[in-house]
Design an enzyme around this catalytic site. Sequence first.
Site, short mmCIF file in Angstrom:
data_model
loop_
_atom_site.label_atom_id
_atom_site.label_comp_id
_atom_site.label_asym_id
_atom_site.label_seq_id
_atom_site.Cartn_x
_atom_site.Cartn_y
_atom_site.Cartn_z
CE LYS A 99 34.02 -53.62 50.21
NZ LYS A 99 33.84 -55.10 50.20
N GLY A 160 30.72 -63.23 54.25
CA GLY A 160 30.84 -64.66 54.03
C GLY A 160 29.82 -65.51 54.75
CB ALA A 186 29.17 -58.27 53.35
N GLY A 187 27.25 -60.80 52.80
CA GLY A 187 26.17 -61.60 53.36
C GLY A 187 25.26 -62.26 52.36
CG ASN A 208 34.54 -63.08 46.42
OD1 ASN A 208 35.63 -62.83 46.88
ND2 ASN A 208 34.42 -64.02 45.49
#
Length: 260
Positions: A99, A160, A186-187, A208
């Site tokens: 990635k 994040g 993401a987000g 994550n």
Amino acid sequence: MDDSWEVAGRRFTSRLIVGTGRYKSLEETAAATAASGAEIVTVALRRVNTSDPAAPMLQDFVPPDRYTYLPNTAGCHTARDAVRTLRLAREAGGWNLVKLEVLGPPPYLYPDMAGTMEAAAALIADGFEVMVYCADDPIAAKRLEEMGCVAIMPLGAPIGSGMGVVNPYMNRSIKQNARVPVLVDAGIGTASDAALAMELGCDAVLLNSAIAHADDPVLMATAMKHAVLAGRAAFLAGRMRKDYRADASSPMSGLIPSAG
């Protein structure tokens, strides 16, 4: 029904990819990863201990014979650093599916698309299979696909941030015009965000912080697993059309006359 998906010739059942950072311990990492049902996990090279047998090893808690490791370039702000990181990852663990992310400056850490394009070109020329994190820009996404990236990963919102999918129209446009898998990356902040990403038709979701920063990461991992399944089922089912006018579910004819 077989609803698996494929990237770079590898087939997977779970459409949820999770990260391995930000947890309180490796034990918590292992428990949340197992609860998520994910088959692919992203790993930062600095967290993969390959040389010190006395130190805790991610591999002992999230075994690579059970999960597909996806090395990433977390924290890289230049194409040069990203390429170097992934070459080191390949030397350390033999990983070829990777990635790529090249980030702009704080506080937003928005994808640096010039750096991303530069790094992608170098990595593809070096034989890597590149899953690429990018802006929610259909033109840039298509260009990355045409360069040879094996998956396109537009952000839902800044890394994040937990803001969810803030531009669903562009994410859906990227998916509709792609010939390779598209993953929202993401987000994502909560289960409804993951479900929405899947309802847009995306192939998978990567997250994550939404799990690792939850009060109960293992329970949130379970919620994300079910959210991705529900969102995917809703997409396949085909949602009803939106209309500002009412459409009663009960027939409007043959009503009982009102008294008086």
